[in-house]
Design a protein around this motif. Structure first.
Motif, PDB file in Angstrom:
ATOM      1  N   VAL A 133     -10.686   2.490 -12.112  1.00 20.32           N
ATOM      2  CA  VAL A 133     -10.665   1.797 -10.821  1.00 20.32           C
ATOM      3  C   VAL A 133      -9.743   0.579 -10.905  1.00 20.32           C
ATOM      4  O   VAL A 133      -8.946   0.321  -9.995  1.00 20.32           O
ATOM      5  N   GLY A 134      -9.837  -0.164 -12.014  1.00 20.24           N
ATOM      6  CA  GLY A 134      -8.981  -1.331 -12.197  1.00 20.24           C
ATOM      7  C   GLY A 134      -7.510  -0.964 -12.234  1.00 20.24           C
ATOM      8  O   GLY A 134      -6.663  -1.660 -11.637  1.00 20.24           O
ATOM      9  N   LEU A 135      -7.175   0.131 -12.922  1.00 19.58           N
ATOM     10  CA  LEU A 135      -5.774   0.573 -12.987  1.00 19.58           C
ATOM     11  C   LEU A 135      -5.252   0.966 -11.606  1.00 19.58           C
ATOM     12  O   LEU A 135      -4.118   0.654 -11.253  1.00 19.58           O
ATOM     13  N   VAL A 136      -6.086   1.669 -10.860  1.00 17.20           N
ATOM     14  CA  VAL A 136      -5.672   2.089  -9.509  1.00 17.20           C
ATOM     15  C   VAL A 136      -5.386   0.874  -8.640  1.00 17.20           C
ATOM     16  O   VAL A 136      -4.380   0.826  -7.916  1.00 17.20           O
ATOM     17  N   GLU A 179     -22.107  19.205  -9.948  1.00 11.53           N
ATOM     18  CA  GLU A 179     -20.931  18.397 -10.295  1.00 11.53           C
ATOM     19  C   GLU A 179     -19.844  18.539  -9.236  1.00 11.53           C
ATOM     20  O   GLU A 179     -19.231  17.557  -8.804  1.00 11.53           O
ATOM     21  N   ILE A 180     -19.592  19.766  -8.817  1.00 11.32           N
ATOM     22  CA  ILE A 180     -18.548  20.023  -7.827  1.00 11.32           C
ATOM     23  C   ILE A 180     -18.871  19.333  -6.507  1.00 11.32           C
ATOM     24  O   ILE A 180     -18.030  18.644  -5.917  1.00 11.32           O
ATOM     25  N   GLU A 181     -20.093  19.497  -6.041  1.00 14.58           N
ATOM     26  CA  GLU A 181     -20.491  18.910  -4.755  1.00 14.58           C
ATOM     27  C   GLU A 181     -20.410  17.393  -4.785  1.00 14.58           C
ATOM     28  O   GLU A 181     -19.937  16.770  -3.835  1.00 14.58           O
ATOM     29  N   ARG A 182     -20.885  16.795  -5.879  1.00 14.38           N
ATOM     30  CA  ARG A 182     -20.847  15.327  -5.975  1.00 14.38           C
ATOM     31  C   ARG A 182     -19.419  14.810  -5.938  1.00 14.38           C
ATOM     32  O   ARG A 182     -19.124  13.810  -5.264  1.00 14.38           O
ATOM     33  N   ALA A 183     -18.512  15.494  -6.631  1.00 15.49           N
ATOM     34  CA  ALA A 183     -17.121  15.055  -6.659  1.00 15.49           C
ATOM     35  C   ALA A 183     -16.464  15.199  -5.294  1.00 15.49           C
ATOM     36  O   ALA A 183     -15.744  14.301  -4.832  1.00 15.49           O
ATOM     37  N   VAL A 184     -16.704  16.319  -4.640  1.00 15.62           N
ATOM     38  CA  VAL A 184     -16.118  16.555  -3.315  1.00 15.62           C
ATOM     39  C   VAL A 184     -16.671  15.549  -2.299  1.00 15.62           C
ATOM     40  O   VAL A 184     -15.936  14.984  -1.489  1.00 15.62           O
ATOM     41  N   GLU A 185     -17.982  15.319  -2.361  1.00 19.06           N
ATOM     42  CA  GLU A 185     -18.597  14.357  -1.447  1.00 19.06           C
ATOM     43  C   GLU A 185     -18.093  12.941  -1.698  1.00 19.06           C
ATOM     44  O   GLU A 185     -18.016  12.125  -0.774  1.00 19.06           O
ATOM     45  N   ALA A 186     -17.733  12.647  -2.944  1.00 21.48           N
ATOM     46  CA  ALA A 186     -17.210  11.323  -3.281  1.00 21.48           C
ATOM     47  C   ALA A 186     -15.796  11.111  -2.747  1.00 21.48           C
ATOM     48  O   ALA A 186     -15.330   9.973  -2.658  1.00 21.48           O
ATOM     49  N   GLY A 187     -15.122  12.217  -2.418  1.00 24.96           N
ATOM     50  CA  GLY A 187     -13.784  12.091  -1.843  1.00 24.96           C
ATOM     51  C   GLY A 187     -12.656  12.634  -2.691  1.00 24.96           C
ATOM     52  O   GLY A 187     -11.479  12.448  -2.351  1.00 24.96           O
ATOM     53  N   ILE A 243     -12.523   4.337  -5.594  1.00 21.73           N
ATOM     54  CA  ILE A 243     -11.081   4.467  -5.373  1.00 21.73           C
ATOM     55  C   ILE A 243     -10.793   4.900  -3.942  1.00 21.73           C
ATOM     56  O   ILE A 243      -9.922   4.339  -3.267  1.00 21.73           O
ATOM     57  N   VAL A 244     -11.528   5.898  -3.468  1.00 19.65           N
ATOM     58  CA  VAL A 244     -11.320   6.408  -2.116  1.00 19.65           C
ATOM     59  C   VAL A 244     -11.635   5.340  -1.070  1.00 19.65           C
ATOM     60  O   VAL A 244     -10.990   5.264  -0.007  1.00 19.65           O
ATOM     61  N   ALA A 245     -12.612   4.494  -1.364  1.00 21.12           N
ATOM     62  CA  ALA A 245     -13.006   3.446  -0.409  1.00 21.12           C
ATOM     63  C   ALA A 245     -12.124   2.203  -0.518  1.00 21.12           C
ATOM     64  O   ALA A 245     -12.219   1.292   0.307  1.00 21.12           O
ATOM     65  N   GLY A 246     -11.250   2.167  -1.519  1.00 21.67           N
ATOM     66  CA  GLY A 246     -10.415   0.993  -1.754  1.00 21.67           C
ATOM     67  C   GLY A 246      -9.206   0.895  -0.834  1.00 21.67           C
ATOM     68  O   GLY A 246      -9.014   1.699   0.077  1.00 21.67           O
ATOM     69  N   ARG A 247      -8.351  -0.074  -1.125  1.00 20.82           N
ATOM     70  CA  ARG A 247      -7.206  -0.355  -0.253  1.00 20.82           C
ATOM     71  C   ARG A 247      -6.001   0.536  -0.549  1.00 20.82           C
ATOM     72  O   ARG A 247      -5.064   0.589   0.244  1.00 20.82           O
ATOM     73  N   THR A 248      -6.004   1.210  -1.688  1.00 21.59           N
ATOM     74  CA  THR A 248      -4.847   2.045  -2.036  1.00 21.59           C
ATOM     75  C   THR A 248      -4.957   3.418  -1.378  1.00 21.59           C
ATOM     76  O   THR A 248      -5.998   3.781  -0.835  1.00 21.59           O
ATOM     77  N   ARG A 249      -3.897   4.180  -1.443  1.00 24.27           N
ATOM     78  CA  ARG A 249      -3.889   5.560  -0.936  1.00 24.27           C
ATOM     79  C   ARG A 249      -3.899   6.562  -2.088  1.00 24.27           C
ATOM     80  O   ARG A 249      -3.476   7.697  -1.934  1.00 24.27           O
ATOM     81  N   MET A 268       0.853  -1.204   0.000  1.00 24.30           N
ATOM     82  CA  MET A 268       0.000   0.000   0.000  1.00 24.30           C
ATOM     83  C   MET A 268       0.878   1.240   0.000  1.00 24.30           C
ATOM     84  O   MET A 268       1.696   1.443   0.878  1.00 24.30           O
ATOM     85  N   ARG A 269       0.687   2.079  -1.025  1.00 22.60           N
ATOM     86  CA  ARG A 269       1.512   3.268  -1.145  1.00 22.60           C
ATOM     87  C   ARG A 269       0.990   4.377  -0.255  1.00 22.60           C
ATOM     88  O   ARG A 269      -0.191   4.536  -0.040  1.00 22.60           O
ATOM     89  N   GLU A 270       1.877   5.179   0.276  1.00 17.82           N
ATOM     90  CA  GLU A 270       1.508   6.299   1.146  1.00 17.82           C
ATOM     91  C   GLU A 270       1.549   7.626   0.413  1.00 17.82           C
ATOM     92  O   GLU A 270       1.454   8.675   1.007  1.00 17.82           O
ATOM     93  N   GLY A 271       1.713   7.601  -0.917  1.00 20.59           N
ATOM     94  CA  GLY A 271       1.858   8.846  -1.666  1.00 20.59           C
ATOM     95  C   GLY A 271       3.313   9.040  -2.034  1.00 20.59           C
ATOM     96  O   GLY A 271       4.202   8.342  -1.543  1.00 20.59           O
TER      97      GLY A 271
END
Length: 218
Positions: free
Chosen positions: A49-52, A98-106, A78-84, A1-4
């Motif tokens: 998602v698959g690439l991530v 659009e902005i709100e949905r993206a921000v709320e998604a993470g 992606i945000v809910a997945g195992r990667t960082r 798992m990468r930390e960035g």
């Protein structure tokens, strides 16, 4: 798992965009950037998602409107997945929804496709460090929305009580008109005062009229 991306290392990214020319343009724009490696490309959200999951990049540069799985839904996964992996939106859409949905998604950032190469590179590095990145126009929209008064709704009975107040009726008279007790009238008025953030009957009527919660009488 990468930390960035570590300090001084190259930031590994994927680019997800269903428009081939646009995706190729972004990749070409970053090709000569010595601090960024484009390690994968995706033409839809599901592929992103698959690439991530497979490559664990530091940043996913994500368009919003894509087939199979849109950018917002892909961001959620992606945000809910195992990667960082951090998700940085790159799109042409700057509507509140659009902005709100993206921000709320993470999504950690939201850029528009009119960004310069320098702005894009800086945003990718900031996102890899976990810093929020917003295009100036997007930031302005978010601030304006936060300053906007929260929407207020009144129940049918509260509107009836307030309409009676606007007609100049006393609490006793309102009770008679609506066939409720004076105590119930007072309760409804207190709730209206709280919702409209006012302290008296006159201001309640004026504020309700201004917000379109009460019909203006001829």
């Amino acid at each position: 798992m990468r930390e960035g991306a570590a300090a001084g290392s190259r930031v590994r990214i994927i680019v997800a965009d269903d428009h081939t020319v646009m995706r190729a343009g972004v990749v070409a724009l970053l090709a000569d950037e010595p601090t960024i490696d484009v390690v994968g490309e995706a033409e839809d959200g599901r592929a992103a998602v698959g690439l991530v999951e497979r490559l664990e990049p530091d940043v996913a540069l994500m368009d919003l409107r894509m087939p199979v799985l849109d950018g917002t839904s892909a961001t959620t996964e992606i945000v809910a997945g195992r990667t960082r992996t951090r998700v940085l939106i790159l799109t042409t859409y700057d509507t509140d929804t659009e902005i709100e949905r993206a921000v709320e998604a993470g999504a950690i950032g939201y850029l528009l496709k009119d960004a310069t190469r320098e702005q894009l590179v800086d945003a990718i590095h900031s996102a890899s460090r976990g810093e929020t990145v917003l295009a100036p126009r997007v930031a302005a929209r978010l601030v304006a929305r936060m300053r906007r008064p929260a929407p207020v709704t009144l129940t049918r009975r509260e509107v009836e009580v307030l309409s009676a107040v606007a007609d100049g009726l006393s609490n006793v008279e309102i009770g008679r008109r609506l066939v409720i007790t004076e105590a119930t009238v007072k309760t409804h008025l207190l709730r209206v005062f709280a919702k409209l953030d006012v302290s008296d009957r006159t201001h309640a009527v004026v504020t309700a009229l201004e917000r379109g919660l009460l019909e203006r009488r001829p």
